[in-house]
Design a protein around this motif. Structure first.
Motif, PDB file in Angstrom:
ATOM      1  N   GLU A  97       0.849  -1.196   0.000  1.00  0.00           N
ATOM      2  CA  GLU A  97       0.000   0.000   0.000  1.00  0.00           C
ATOM      3  C   GLU A  97       0.886   1.248   0.000  1.00  0.00           C
ATOM      4  O   GLU A  97       1.983   1.250   0.552  1.00  0.00           O
ATOM      5  N   MET A  98       0.359   2.287  -0.592  1.00  0.00           N
ATOM      6  CA  MET A  98       1.074   3.571  -0.565  1.00  0.00           C
ATOM      7  C   MET A  98       0.076   4.647  -0.149  1.00  0.00           C
ATOM      8  O   MET A  98      -0.999   4.768  -0.740  1.00  0.00           O
ATOM      9  N   VAL A  99       0.438   5.398   0.877  1.00  0.00           N
ATOM     10  CA  VAL A  99      -0.405   6.510   1.280  1.00  0.00           C
ATOM     11  C   VAL A  99       0.133   7.777   0.605  1.00  0.00           C
ATOM     12  O   VAL A  99       1.354   7.954   0.468  1.00  0.00           O
ATOM     13  N   VAL A 100      -0.795   8.594   0.122  1.00  0.00           N
ATOM     14  CA  VAL A 100      -0.423   9.820  -0.592  1.00  0.00           C
ATOM     15  C   VAL A 100      -1.163  10.968   0.070  1.00  0.00           C
ATOM     16  O   VAL A 100      -2.376  10.856   0.299  1.00  0.00           O
ATOM     17  N   PHE A 101      -0.464  12.028   0.422  1.00  0.00           N
ATOM     18  CA  PHE A 101      -1.156  13.136   1.091  1.00  0.00           C
ATOM     19  C   PHE A 101      -0.503  14.462   0.753  1.00  0.00           C
ATOM     20  O   PHE A 101       0.666  14.533   0.380  1.00  0.00           O
ATOM     21  N   GLU A 102      -1.332  15.513   0.896  1.00  0.00           N
ATOM     22  CA  GLU A 102      -0.914  16.890   0.645  1.00  0.00           C
ATOM     23  C   GLU A 102      -0.156  17.327   1.882  1.00  0.00           C
ATOM     24  O   GLU A 102      -0.782  17.647   2.906  1.00  0.00           O
ATOM     25  N   ASN A 103       1.156  17.338   1.826  1.00  0.00           N
ATOM     26  CA  ASN A 103       1.981  17.626   2.996  1.00  0.00           C
ATOM     27  C   ASN A 103       1.822  19.053   3.501  1.00  0.00           C
ATOM     28  O   ASN A 103       2.154  19.341   4.643  1.00  0.00           O
ATOM     29  N   ARG A 104       1.323  19.962   2.663  1.00  0.00           N
ATOM     30  CA  ARG A 104       1.144  21.342   3.102  1.00  0.00           C
ATOM     31  C   ARG A 104      -0.272  21.547   3.663  1.00  0.00           C
ATOM     32  O   ARG A 104      -0.687  22.671   3.892  1.00  0.00           O
ATOM     33  N   ARG A 105      -0.990  20.460   3.838  1.00  0.00           N
ATOM     34  CA  ARG A 105      -2.351  20.530   4.404  1.00  0.00           C
ATOM     35  C   ARG A 105      -2.579  19.442   5.463  1.00  0.00           C
ATOM     36  O   ARG A 105      -3.027  19.731   6.563  1.00  0.00           O
ATOM     37  N   VAL A 106      -2.334  18.192   5.087  1.00  0.00           N
ATOM     38  CA  VAL A 106      -2.669  17.051   5.949  1.00  0.00           C
ATOM     39  C   VAL A 106      -1.459  16.702   6.814  1.00  0.00           C
ATOM     40  O   VAL A 106      -0.344  16.540   6.313  1.00  0.00           O
ATOM     41  N   LEU A 107      -1.698  16.605   8.133  1.00  0.00           N
ATOM     42  CA  LEU A 107      -0.627  16.227   9.052  1.00  0.00           C
ATOM     43  C   LEU A 107      -0.558  14.700   9.116  1.00  0.00           C
ATOM     44  O   LEU A 107      -1.590  14.032   9.018  1.00  0.00           O
ATOM     45  N   HIS A 108       0.652  14.192   9.250  1.00  0.00           N
ATOM     46  CA  HIS A 108       0.817  12.749   9.349  1.00  0.00           C
ATOM     47  C   HIS A 108       1.709  12.420  10.544  1.00  0.00           C
ATOM     48  O   HIS A 108       2.482  13.270  11.001  1.00  0.00           O
ATOM     49  N   GLY A 109       1.606  11.192  11.003  1.00  0.00           N
ATOM     50  CA  GLY A 109       2.432  10.755  12.122  1.00  0.00           C
ATOM     51  C   GLY A 109       2.422   9.241  12.192  1.00  0.00           C
ATOM     52  O   GLY A 109       1.782   8.574  11.370  1.00  0.00           O
ATOM     53  N   ARG A 110       3.143   8.713  13.136  1.00  0.00           N
ATOM     54  CA  ARG A 110       3.140   7.245  13.320  1.00  0.00           C
ATOM     55  C   ARG A 110       3.362   6.925  14.794  1.00  0.00           C
ATOM     56  O   ARG A 110       3.965   7.702  15.542  1.00  0.00           O
ATOM     57  N   ASP A 111       2.885   5.740  15.156  1.00  0.00           N
ATOM     58  CA  ASP A 111       3.143   5.224  16.498  1.00  0.00           C
ATOM     59  C   ASP A 111       4.565   4.669  16.538  1.00  0.00           C
ATOM     60  O   ASP A 111       5.106   4.265  15.496  1.00  0.00           O
TER      61      ASP A 111
END
Ligand code: OGA
Ligand code: ZN
Length: 376
Positions: free
Chosen positions: A324-338
């Motif tokens: 799987e590949m996650v794709v996101f707008e880095n200048r809008r959507v925040l991402h993180g991980r455990d």
């Protein structure tokens, strides 16, 4: 749309359209955009605006097939395509397939609400590419599934959109637990919600994280729509919103090779007050240096945004699977991980970025191709 009447007024041409609407075109605009002022092959403007009068005088205007024939007092004759006049009515922006309005989301979207697209189709089919890009642009988040099990598979799909953004971490990067890391991403610790590289003058636009292995205990992903959090802050705590959008703060990444810093606000607005960018990364925020008069108030505002990044109202959680590949707008959507426990299994993401400009360019080209196919 056809035009029914052309009326010459002082400094203006008034065009009346078949639906009864009328549009005013200042004569300086008409002369500036005369097709004779464009290079015939590149369509770039070669006309020097300063060689024109401030208010060129029109002596006549008449419809000549699908062009408006405009004659000026200095003898210049323009053949303005009606299509051009229609597409560029002053006061109205041209329809732009690259400009999609964001659709804001909160945790009630659910991880199952994240649009999913298939790698094999995106790879060969422009309609599939367009539909994936459309979802990714409006929600700021999508998942591609069934990628081939090879390191370059995600990059190949990103390159269907445009060329990759190079940063100090390379053109692509391996998110693995590394010895001697220069970045928390390359450890096994938790990464709270953040945007990547807010310390760059222009942070990377779209981010692609292809999961090749996620076998360790932990290592789940978290996403939140920064525009939704900021819009809620605007209505619930307007003073905090104002400080976060007006006060620039330092962001900095430095190691042995680079020292990249900017001062920018957490929330960037366009001239109409719309939110166009979020920069938020607790690890890369520098040492605040605003005036002490506003500092306590700024801390209060910053903590109000930070508290929203912890609020379950906004967070989506999922564990990426290999392929799987996650794709996101880095200048809008925040991402993180455990955090994950590297002793329990291997975790490997392969990442890259494509900037907004390349992304929207591809959407316009795809729209152009589809319009041509519809017309054929
Ligand atoms: C990163 C990052 C997320 C992850 O590399 O910037 O946020 O799931 N990685 O490891
Ligand atoms: Zn990151």
């Amino acid at each position: 749309m056809m035009l029914t009447d052309l009326t010459v007024r002082a400094d203006t041409l008034v065009v009346t359209w078949t639906d009864g609407a009328s549009t005013e075109y200042p004569t300086i605009w008409l002369r500036d955009n005369c097709p004779s002022g464009q290079h015939p092959q590149t369509h770039e403007r070669i006309l020097d605006l300063l060689t024109l009068d401030e208010a060129p005088v029109l002596t006549s205007a008449r419809l000549d097939a699908d062009t408006a024939k405009l004659t000026y007092a200095d003898g210049h004759v323009s053949h303005m395509p009606v299509l051009l006049l229609n597409a560029h009515r002053p006061g109205q922006q041209e329809a732009d397939p690259g400009a999609l309005s964001p659709r804001l989301w909160r945790s009630n979207l659910g991880a199952s609400g994240i649009p999913r697209h298939k790698a094999a189709q995106i790879a060969v089919d422009d309609n599939a590419l367009n539909s994936w890009m459309h979802d990714t642009a409006t929600l700021g988040l999508s998942i591609v599934e069934h990628l081939e099990d090879r390191v370059g598979a995600g990059v190949d799909l990103a390159e269907r959109i445009g060329f990759l953004r190079q940063t100090n971490f390379g053109t692509t990067f391996e998110v693995i637990n590394k010895p001697d890391p220069n970045n928390l991403a390359y450890t096994s610790v938790a990464l709270p919600l953040h945007t990547d590289l807010p310390n760059q003058e222009v942070p990377p636009g779209y981010q692609f994280l292809h999961c090749l292995a996620n076998e360790a205990t932990g290592g789940g992903s978290i996403f939140a729509d920064g525009f939704a959090m900021a819009e809620d802050l605007r209505s619930e705590d307007p003073d905090a919103f104002r400080l976060l959008s007006e006060v620039p703060i330092p962001f900095r990444f430095h190691d042995d090779e680079v020292d990249i810093q900017v001062h920018e606000p957490v929330i960037t607005l366009d001239t109409a007050g719309e939110i166009i960018e979020i920069r938020y990364n607790a690890h890369l925020a520098g040492i605040f240096d605003m005036s002490p008069d506003i500092m306590p108030g700024y801390y209060r505002a910053y903590r109000a945004f930070m508290a929203r990044t912890r609020d379950p109202k906004y967070r989506l959680t999922l564990k990426l699977k290999a392929g799987e590949m996650v794709v996101f707008e880095n200048r809008r959507v925040l991402h993180g991980r455990d955090a994950f426990d590297p002793s329990t299994g291997y975790r490997h993401l392969h990442g890259c970025y494509v900037d907004r400009g390349e992304f929207f360019s591809r959407m316009r080209l795809l729209a152009r191709r589809m319009d041509a196919a519809d017309a054929a």
